[in-house]
Design a protein around this motif. Structure first.
Motif, PDB file in Angstrom:
ATOM      1  N   LYS A 146     -29.488-106.323  82.435  1.00  0.00           N
ATOM      2  CA  LYS A 146     -29.953-104.938  82.516  1.00  0.00           C
ATOM      3  C   LYS A 146     -31.375-105.009  83.038  1.00  0.00           C
ATOM      4  O   LYS A 146     -32.223-105.637  82.395  1.00  0.00           O
ATOM      5  CB  LYS A 146     -29.978-104.291  81.125  1.00  0.00           C
ATOM      6  CG  LYS A 146     -28.655-104.290  80.391  1.00  0.00           C
ATOM      7  CD  LYS A 146     -28.794-103.700  78.995  1.00  0.00           C
ATOM      8  CE  LYS A 146     -27.465-103.685  78.270  1.00  0.00           C
ATOM      9  NZ  LYS A 146     -27.562-103.169  76.888  1.00  0.00           N
TER      10      LYS A 146
ATOM     11  N   ASN B   5     -25.133-110.697  80.628  1.00  0.00           N
ATOM     12  CA  ASN B   5     -25.276-109.244  80.824  1.00  0.00           C
ATOM     13  C   ASN B   5     -26.700-109.033  81.311  1.00  0.00           C
ATOM     14  O   ASN B   5     -27.656-109.399  80.624  1.00  0.00           O
ATOM     15  CB  ASN B   5     -25.020-108.542  79.477  1.00  0.00           C
ATOM     16  CG  ASN B   5     -25.432-107.065  79.476  1.00  0.00           C
ATOM     17  OD1 ASN B   5     -26.312-106.641  80.233  1.00  0.00           O
ATOM     18  ND2 ASN B   5     -24.827-106.287  78.601  1.00  0.00           N
TER      19      ASN B   5
ATOM     20  N   LYS C 156     -17.111-101.954  71.137  1.00  0.00           N
ATOM     21  CA  LYS C 156     -18.170-102.280  70.184  1.00  0.00           C
ATOM     22  C   LYS C 156     -17.504-102.747  68.907  1.00  0.00           C
ATOM     23  O   LYS C 156     -16.544-102.116  68.431  1.00  0.00           O
ATOM     24  CB  LYS C 156     -19.010-101.025  69.904  1.00  0.00           C
ATOM     25  CG  LYS C 156     -19.822-100.563  71.105  1.00  0.00           C
ATOM     26  CD  LYS C 156     -20.931-101.546  71.437  1.00  0.00           C
ATOM     27  CE  LYS C 156     -21.856-100.975  72.504  1.00  0.00           C
ATOM     28  NZ  LYS C 156     -22.949-101.914  72.833  1.00  0.00           N
TER      29      LYS C 156
ATOM     30  N   LYS D  15     -14.708-102.510  77.198  1.00  0.00           N
ATOM     31  CA  LYS D  15     -15.570-103.234  76.242  1.00  0.00           C
ATOM     32  C   LYS D  15     -15.564-102.452  74.933  1.00  0.00           C
ATOM     33  O   LYS D  15     -15.791-101.242  74.924  1.00  0.00           O
ATOM     34  CB  LYS D  15     -16.976-103.336  76.827  1.00  0.00           C
ATOM     35  CG  LYS D  15     -18.101-103.653  75.841  1.00  0.00           C
ATOM     36  CD  LYS D  15     -19.391-103.974  76.591  1.00  0.00           C
ATOM     37  CE  LYS D  15     -20.619-103.449  75.861  1.00  0.00           C
ATOM     38  NZ  LYS D  15     -21.873-103.710  76.592  1.00  0.00           N
TER      39      LYS D  15
ATOM     40  N   ASN E 194     -23.571-106.328  69.188  1.00  0.00           N
ATOM     41  CA  ASN E 194     -24.954-105.882  68.993  1.00  0.00           C
ATOM     42  C   ASN E 194     -25.594-106.530  67.761  1.00  0.00           C
ATOM     43  O   ASN E 194     -26.153-105.835  66.895  1.00  0.00           O
ATOM     44  CB  ASN E 194     -25.048-104.350  68.914  1.00  0.00           C
ATOM     45  CG  ASN E 194     -24.847-103.694  70.273  1.00  0.00           C
ATOM     46  OD1 ASN E 194     -23.829-103.056  70.508  1.00  0.00           O
ATOM     47  ND2 ASN E 194     -25.791-103.876  71.193  1.00  0.00           N
TER      48      ASN E 194
ATOM     49  N   ASP F 144     -18.518-106.292  72.038  1.00  0.00           N
ATOM     50  CA  ASP F 144     -19.981-106.338  71.933  1.00  0.00           C
ATOM     51  C   ASP F 144     -20.373-106.072  70.480  1.00  0.00           C
ATOM     52  O   ASP F 144     -20.106-104.984  69.953  1.00  0.00           O
ATOM     53  CB  ASP F 144     -20.599-105.278  72.856  1.00  0.00           C
ATOM     54  CG  ASP F 144     -22.128-105.327  72.881  1.00  0.00           C
ATOM     55  OD1 ASP F 144     -22.713-106.160  72.157  1.00  0.00           O
ATOM     56  OD2 ASP F 144     -22.729-104.527  73.628  1.00  0.00           O
TER      57      ASP F 144
ATOM     58  N   GLU G 219     -20.041-110.372  73.258  1.00  0.00           N
ATOM     59  CA  GLU G 219     -21.442-110.098  73.600  1.00  0.00           C
ATOM     60  C   GLU G 219     -22.293-110.054  72.341  1.00  0.00           C
ATOM     61  O   GLU G 219     -21.949-109.372  71.370  1.00  0.00           O
ATOM     62  CB  GLU G 219     -21.471-108.749  74.342  1.00  0.00           C
ATOM     63  CG  GLU G 219     -22.800-108.370  74.950  1.00  0.00           C
ATOM     64  CD  GLU G 219     -22.693-107.042  75.737  1.00  0.00           C
ATOM     65  OE1 GLU G 219     -21.582-106.691  76.210  1.00  0.00           O
ATOM     66  OE2 GLU G 219     -23.716-106.351  75.853  1.00  0.00           O
TER      67      GLU G 219
ATOM     68  N   ASP H 125     -27.015-110.373  75.548  1.00  0.00           N
ATOM     69  CA  ASP H 125     -27.600-109.117  76.004  1.00  0.00           C
ATOM     70  C   ASP H 125     -29.024-109.081  75.430  1.00  0.00           C
ATOM     71  O   ASP H 125     -29.983-109.541  76.089  1.00  0.00           O
ATOM     72  CB  ASP H 125     -26.719-107.947  75.519  1.00  0.00           C
ATOM     73  CG  ASP H 125     -27.298-106.566  75.790  1.00  0.00           C
ATOM     74  OD1 ASP H 125     -28.377-106.463  76.379  1.00  0.00           O
ATOM     75  OD2 ASP H 125     -26.660-105.559  75.410  1.00  0.00           O
ATOM     76  N   GLU H 126     -29.165-108.623  74.181  1.00  0.00           N
ATOM     77  CA  GLU H 126     -30.477-108.480  73.542  1.00  0.00           C
ATOM     78  C   GLU H 126     -31.351-109.742  73.646  1.00  0.00           C
ATOM     79  O   GLU H 126     -32.589-109.641  73.746  1.00  0.00           O
ATOM     80  CB  GLU H 126     -30.307-108.136  72.045  1.00  0.00           C
ATOM     81  CG  GLU H 126     -29.866-106.719  71.739  1.00  0.00           C
ATOM     82  CD  GLU H 126     -28.348-106.559  71.649  1.00  0.00           C
ATOM     83  OE1 GLU H 126     -27.639-107.201  72.456  1.00  0.00           O
ATOM     84  OE2 GLU H 126     -27.883-105.793  70.799  1.00  0.00           O
TER      85      GLU H 126
HETATM   86 MG    MG Z   1     -24.699-105.137  74.551  1.00  0.00          MG
END
Ligand code: MG
Ligand code: OSB
Length: 395
Positions: free
Chosen positions: A275, A273, A175, A173, A203, A201, A226, A251-252
């Motif tokens: 978490k 994703n 960034k 993965k 972010n 990803d 992502e 994700d977020e």
């Molecule tokens: Mg992420």
């Protein structure tokens, strides 16, 4: 369906709860589109029951509020002032009851997850079961990938990716951020070929104006992109997904089962994703797992650069059948000088991590190291009253 895992059923009698902020020195800063994460503290919870059994949990927001609003200091305060008192003053016979006891807390998912994990681990200890078994996990090993931060140069990135692939990691993965995206993906894809499982990803580094540029990633056969857009923009992601062939992974944006349900319903993502910290804990994670399994949505376990204590929960969770893509689970050997568990886990030459066979957390906590690295500590009694606070900004 996972359902509610059974417990031995007696209410927990917690004599003492400790909250410890522990400094974990990173080998090198982890760089994402929101900037470098150079220092990494985590907040641990240590519950002791009337028979002297111990349950550990970890809250792993980042130190700063640039990933999500949660921070280490905020989590510490919420755990001491609200999350633990709510649990200690409630009748908790099952770890799921801890999640329910904290149900009145809005947001602060990492703080709630850290407290809830300690109850799961204590339940595993008192029933002499593996955490994975308690959650209904079946696998004895889980596939892992590495999350590669933004590097000083593409050559540095290619070197690290080559090393990890040689070591057996099953997915890479990258960034990305504006200016570190198309060229980087092109180079990595051409260096390692079409067989390598690759994803990116962002972010939350892009806006809806970047749709055309993001669509240029489509030819690279990425497993997913992502979190391209803002953390609170589900509708924006749904609009973007309609313009991309590459599945969007969130994700977020996903901080509860309800968020995941909404995202899937409106087409904001095609990949999830998960978490446990980000969604408020393991109980909520089990519901999300069941939803994704039921709807056939690709699911994988993300990470928050946790210590081995937090990673233990991620490993147990990722042993459930719905997790069909490799997890972000780089071991301490890559991220940190040492771990808070000793021995910690390793990645085998096939790119798998063994689910521990031991009952409880599954890894021995290095208490001496935890104490030596503690920068702030609070203690609560069985009634949820704070009996002790100390601060020592040494490490
Ligand atoms: Mg992420
Ligand atoms: O966005 O997945 C992310 C680490 C910290 C905060 C957010 C993220 C990450 C990672 C690293 O990508 C994953 C890991 O823990 O190995």
């Amino acid at each position: 369906m996972t359902g509610r895992p059974e417990s031995i059923g007696d209410p927990f009698v917690i004599e003492r709860a400790e909250v410890l902020e522990v400094a974990l020195p990173l080998k090198e800063p982890f760089v994402t589109s929101f900037g470098p994460t150079a220092s990494r503290n985590v907040v641990l919870v240590r519950l002791t029951d009337a028979d002297g059994r111990v349950g550990w949990g970890e809250a792993a927001p980042l130190d700063h509020p640039f990933y999500l609003p949660d921070t280490v200091s905020g989590a510490f305060a919420v755990m001491v002032e609200y999350a633990l008192p709510l649990c200690l003053r409630a009748q908790i016979a099952h770890p799921g009851d801890a999640a329910a006891a904290m149900g009145s807390v809005r947001g602060n998912t990492f703080a709630r997850a850290g407290v809830e994990q300690a109850y799961w681990v204590l339940e595993a200890v008192r029933s002499s079961r593996r955490l994975a078994d308690l959650l209904g996990g079946g696998r004895d090993r889980i596939a892992v990938g590495e999350s590669l931060g933004i590097k000083a140069s593409i050559d540095d990135l290619l070197d690290e990716a080559a090393l990890r692939l040689k070591e057996g990691y099953r997915r890479i993965k990258l960034k990305i951020a504006p200016g570190w995206d198309l060229d980087v993906v092109r180079e990595v894809r051409s260096a390692f070929g079409p067989e390598v499982m690759l994803q990116v990803d962002a972010n939350a580094a892009y806006t809806s104006h970047d749709a055309e540029r993001l669509a240029e990633l489509d030819p690279f056969d990425l497993a997913c992109i992502e979190q391209p857009l803002e953390y609170d923009d589900l509708v924006g992601h749904a609009e973007l997904q309609r313009r991309l062939d590459t599945p969007i992974c969130l994700d977020e944006s996903l901080r509860s089962w309800r968020d995941v349900r909404t995202a899937l319903r409106i087409g904001a993502c095609r990949n999830v994703n998960l978490k446990p910290g980000r969604v408020g804990g393991i109980a909520e994670s089990l519901r999300i797992h069941d939803l994704c399994l039921d709807q056939g949505v690709p699911l994988w376990c993300g990470g928050m650069l946790e210590s081995g204590i937090g990673r233990a929960a991620n490993i147990a969770l990722a042993s459930l059948p719905g997790f069909d893509h490799p997890a972000d689970m780089s071991p301490a050997a890559i991220l940190y000088t040492w771990d808070l568990v000793d021995p910690t886990y390793q990645v085998d030459p096939d790119g798998f991590v063994d689910v521990p066979v031991e009952a409880g957390l599954g890894f021995p906590v290095d208490e001496e190291r935890v104490r030596a690295q503690t920068v702030r500590r609070a203690e609560l009694d069985r009634r949820g009253n704070v009996t002790h606070v100390d601060e020592r900004r040494a490490p």
